[in-house]
Design an enzyme around this catalytic site. Structure first.
Site, PDB file in Angstrom:
ATOM      1  N   HIS A   1       8.913  -9.323   0.189  1.00 53.30           N
ATOM      2  CA  HIS A   1       9.891  -8.236   0.287  1.00 53.30           C
ATOM      3  C   HIS A   1      11.095  -8.682   1.096  1.00 53.30           C
ATOM      4  O   HIS A   1      11.020  -9.595   1.909  1.00 53.30           O
ATOM      5  CB  HIS A   1       9.261  -7.015   0.955  1.00 53.30           C
TER       6      HIS A   1
ATOM      7  N   ASP B   1       4.639  -2.164  -4.088  1.00 52.66           N
ATOM      8  CA  ASP B   1       3.689  -2.148  -2.988  1.00 52.66           C
ATOM      9  C   ASP B   1       2.313  -1.801  -3.539  1.00 52.66           C
ATOM     10  O   ASP B   1       2.128  -1.676  -4.749  1.00 52.66           O
ATOM     11  CB  ASP B   1       4.118  -1.164  -1.888  1.00 52.66           C
TER      12      ASP B   1
ATOM     13  N   ASP C   1       6.741   1.183  -7.816  1.00 47.74           N
ATOM     14  CA  ASP C   1       7.204   0.589  -6.558  1.00 47.74           C
ATOM     15  C   ASP C   1       6.482  -0.721  -6.250  1.00 47.74           C
ATOM     16  O   ASP C   1       5.287  -0.870  -6.553  1.00 47.74           O
ATOM     17  CB  ASP C   1       6.997   1.570  -5.402  1.00 47.74           C
TER      18      ASP C   1
ATOM     19  N   GLU D   1       7.985   5.511 -11.155  1.00 47.84           N
ATOM     20  CA  GLU D   1       7.350   6.623 -10.456  1.00 47.84           C
ATOM     21  C   GLU D   1       8.226   7.874 -10.429  1.00 47.84           C
ATOM     22  O   GLU D   1       7.751   8.987 -10.597  1.00 47.84           O
ATOM     23  CB  GLU D   1       6.992   6.215  -9.021  1.00 47.84           C
TER      24      GLU D   1
ATOM     25  N   TYR E   1      14.527  -1.837  -1.392  1.00 47.36           N
ATOM     26  CA  TYR E   1      13.311  -1.039  -1.209  1.00 47.36           C
ATOM     27  C   TYR E   1      13.069  -0.760   0.266  1.00 47.36           C
ATOM     28  O   TYR E   1      13.156  -1.666   1.105  1.00 47.36           O
ATOM     29  CB  TYR E   1      12.117  -1.775  -1.810  1.00 47.36           C
TER      30      TYR E   1
ATOM     31  N   ARG F   1      10.362   0.390   1.938  1.00 47.64           N
ATOM     32  CA  ARG F   1       9.044   0.217   2.574  1.00 47.64           C
ATOM     33  C   ARG F   1       8.769  -1.272   2.676  1.00 47.64           C
ATOM     34  O   ARG F   1       8.257  -1.898   1.755  1.00 47.64           O
ATOM     35  CB  ARG F   1       7.952   0.937   1.781  1.00 47.64           C
TER      36      ARG F   1
ATOM     37  N   GLU G   1       0.458   0.943  -3.389  1.00 47.31           N
ATOM     38  CA  GLU G   1       0.361   2.220  -4.095  1.00 47.31           C
ATOM     39  C   GLU G   1       0.967   2.100  -5.492  1.00 47.31           C
ATOM     40  O   GLU G   1       0.416   2.606  -6.469  1.00 47.31           O
ATOM     41  CB  GLU G   1       1.060   3.322  -3.300  1.00 47.31           C
TER      42      GLU G   1
END
Length: 750
Positions: A348, A87, A85, A11, A302, A304, A89
């Site tokens: 995670h 997740d 990433d 990203e 990470y 998030r 998104e």
């Protein structure tokens, strides 16, 4: 296929350099710069026919060149590795990229890593997976739900209040929490209560303090001064005797390693970072920072995440560092285990340093001040989470005085444990703990010992309302109520302030007049959609879609039926504040019309109902309460003092006689325009996109513009009248703005 490389898409451009150095020449890494496709801005972009809710994705206009570049690279690639990433998104971004590049599904791989280190990246590429369609569907469901609410409710607010307003499925619930807290504060009626402290002396010093707790075995809290004085009068002639002396031990356990919400909370309390700033700096640490000659290195996992899970290898590394720095006695017998919330994604990890052999002091010269502060917070919190609890010796002394019982508390830190490394900032929303003194402040005491009364100290108190939310306490509340997810907290807080529904005043979040008005209308019109429990249930449904237990279209369909019904009803029944609400006040100008309470672009105001024949207006609410700041100059048209004002393009100076006099001036920064013969000064302005720039006050006669902030120091190389201030990668510097001059000098960060 010989000689062809595999395309890796991440990203962020920062990750490109970091990841490329870990891969061989068979891979080329490129950045998508976020989403390449999204719902269109100019229309709903969702096909409501037949209840399929098919989203109509279109390329993001600003990413056209990026998309074209990726397509060209994809045509030459033998395989595509989606490294966005880990997740929802990131999964959706990768899904769209794979669709646009068009390689066969068997040539598309998904690589996931929670930290950008050589070991983690190589392990991910050694065992790649496939794009998770269930995770993509969960993201699609969220996007469609948010679009339906935003595009259907916002026009209603334009119609009923004023244009430019907007509503959000989750953000509006956050505003509701803040508004309801404000209502509780306004409705709160303080209750009087008293405390009574006895200063007592044993046979040896020092004297100590005990607090009234009971009467005849039942808890007592005097509610008035008269009641308290009656107790004081009774006690002045009563003997105080030690009833019990109890020694004990209290353990204070370390907090778990950071997850997104707790990182935002502690960074707010300790570093005064906003949630959005915390995430921005954490993103920099995750994606990679230049460390000497070794190139960029990912320093944290990470950021998030809602899981406190820690990899066994990381725990083992932490134990080695703890033993070396603080001694083996600070280690628990086995690595601790921290339980996650039910909805947490256990795949995670918690937020932790990627390599513990890089303590903050070793990285100080490579990081900006903000990066170093946040890295130190994460490093210390993780290390502390793997250490023993702190141990306190406690002492509780109960003293009787007739029917009354007083209690003195003391404690002493015996073993600091994790507190040698890290102490969590106190929660501002928590009530104050009972006063506890140091054990060294209590004299030796024995059961049955008579004590001397030195004095009695009654104190008046009043109950306090719950405090207003701060960014930290609101994030905690959102998490506890199941509203939003780690990736959304910062965006929620940023959005509600940007929309001017909430303002931050000395750290506290307060609803604006506009925020309360919008909230009242939305809660009344949509009792379910903007209800806290309903929103939390929708978050659980999104989790179930990701787990494969629900279909995303069915989830959206169940939402849309009741929503469409409420929307239709709201269009008919919602109060129309644009037309205005008639008040009992007669217009002071014409003496005939009644004043209407209305909403305008600058807030609530009163206007004569006889407009346009009578143009009387008067500001209400916040706009009326704010005293205009004097600019220190006189209007050159009417002679009245000029004041500072605010528009969507920034601050300016306007005549205090507005609307009769509409004279305005730009605010200059005290640096002359360099254009020969101009004579003007530079002013700070904002473009239509909100970007700051500096242009001549004589525009449009003079069109000089510079995009960096001018500094009133001449260029020592070419003689330009000023330099410009710039920054990058945590360092700031001044440079010459003149074309062809390469003067540049680093300056210390503020």
């Amino acid at each position: 296929m010989a000689g062809r490389t595999s395309l890796v898409v991440v990203e962020s451009p920062t990750k490109v350099k970091t990841i490329q150095k870990y891969l061989d020449r068979g891979y080329v890494v490129k950045a998508s710069l976020g989403h390449l496709k999204d719902l269109p801005k100019s229309k709903l972009g969702i096909d409501l026919r037949g209840g399929g809710f098919k989203p109509q994705y279109v390329p993001v206009r600003a990413k056209a060149k990026t998309l074209e570049d990726l397509k060209k690279a994809g045509k030459k690639a033998k395989a595509l590795y989606v490294a966005t990433d880990p997740d929802r998104e990131g999964e959706a971004i990768g899904w769209h990229i794979a669709q646009e590049i068009g390689l066969p599904p068997e040539k598309v791989y998904r690589v996931l890593f929670n930290e950008i280190t050589e070991k983690a990246v190589k392990a991910a590429f050694k065992d790649p997976g496939r794009i998770d369609q269930k995770r993509v569907d969960a993201q699609q469901a969220r996007r469609v739900l948010d679009r339906l609410v935003g595009y259907k409710v916002s026009p209603l607010l334009w119609e009923k209040i004023r244009r430019g307003l907007s509503a959000g499925r989750v953000q509006s619930v956050a505003v509701r929490l803040i508004c309801e807290r404000e209502q509780e504060i306004r409705a709160f009626v303080p209750q009087e209560y008293w405390s009574l402290h006895a200063y007592l002396a044993g046979t040896v010093p020092p004297e100590f303090v005990a607090t009234l707790r009971e009467k005849d075995g039942e808890k007592i809290v005097p509610s008035t001064g008269v009641e308290t004085q009656a107790i004081v009068a009774e006690l002045e002639h009563t003997t105080f005797v030690v009833k019990s002396v109890e020694r004990g031990e209290r353990r204070k356990n370390p907090s778990p390693p950071f997850i997104t919400s707790t990182l935002q909370q502690d960074a707010a309390r300790k570093l005064r970072f906003s949630a959005s700033k915390t995430m921005m700096v954490a993103q920099q640490l995750y994606e990679g920072v230049e460390i000497g000659n070794g190139g960029p290195v990912g320093l944290i996992t990470y950021m998030r995440t809602d899981s406190p899970r820690v990899a066994a290898e990381a725990q083992a590394g932490a134990r080695d560092v703890i033993a070396a720095r603080y001694g083996a006695e600070t280690l628990p017998d086995r690595p601790p285990f921290y339980r996650a919330r039910k909805s947490a994604q256990e795949a995670h990890e918690a937020i932790r340093p990627t390599l513990l052999d890089r303590p903050p002091e070793r990285l100080a010269r490579h990081l900006s001040r903000d990066q170093l502060s946040l890295y130190r917070l994460i490093w210390e919190r993780f290390l502390a989470s793997q250490m023993r609890p702190a141990l306190y010796d406690t002492l509780t002394v109960d003293v009787t005085a007739g029917p009354y019982l007083f209690r003195a508390l003391g404690s002493a830190l015996r073993a600091p444990g994790f507190m040698a490394v890290y102490i969590e900032a106190p929660d501002e929303s928590a009530g104050s703990a009972e006063e506890e003194g140091e054990m060294s402040g209590l004299p030796p005491l024995e059961v049955g010992q008579r004590l001397g009364l030195v004095r009695l100290d009654p104190k008046q108190h009043f109950t306090q309302p719950l405090p207003r939310y701060t960014e930290a306490s609101l994030v905690k509340e959102l998490e506890e109520k199941g509203i939003g997810r780690p990736s959304t907290y910062a965006q929620i807080l940023s959005t509600i302030q940007k929309r001017e529904y909430v303002r931050r005043d000395r750290g506290s979040l307060t609803p604006t007049d506009l925020g309360e008005t919008v909230n009242d209308l939305l809660v009344k019109a949509f009792p379910d959609i903007f209800e806290v429990a309903f929103t939390a249930q929708m978050e659980e449904s999104l989790d179930e879609i990701e787990e494969g237990d629900q279909k995303w279209v069915e989830t959206v369909r169940q939402f849309y039926g009741p929503f469409a019904k409420d929307l239709k009803q709201a269009g008919i029944e919602m109060e129309d504040l644009k037309k205005g609400k008639v008040t009992d006040e007669t217009c002071p100008t014409c003496g005939e019309g009644k004043l209407l309470e209305k909403w305008g672009r600058f807030g609530r105001f009163l206007a004569c109902e006889r407009y346009p024949d009578c143009k009387y207006t008067r500001n209400l609410g916040e706009s009326a309460q704010a005293e205009p700041e004097q600019a220190g100059v006189t209007c050159d048209k009417c002679g009245k003092p000029m004041v500072f004002k605010q528009s969507k393009y920034g601050r300016f100076i306007g005549c205090s006689g507005y609307p009769e006099c509409k004279n305005i001036k730009k605010i200059t920064i005290g640096i002359p325009c360099p254009q020969e013969g101009c004579g003007g000064e530079l002013t700070e302005q904002r473009s239509k996109r909100g970007r700051a720039y500096f242009g001549c006050a004589n525009y449009p006669t003079c069109r000089f513009v510079v995009w960096q902030r001018p500094v009133a120091t001449p260029c020592p190389k070419c003689g330009a009248p000023f330099l410009t201030q710039r920054g990058g990668r945590g360092k700031r510097f001044v440079a010459c703005w003149r074309e062809g001059c390469d003067y540049r000098r680093e300056i210390e960060s503020a």
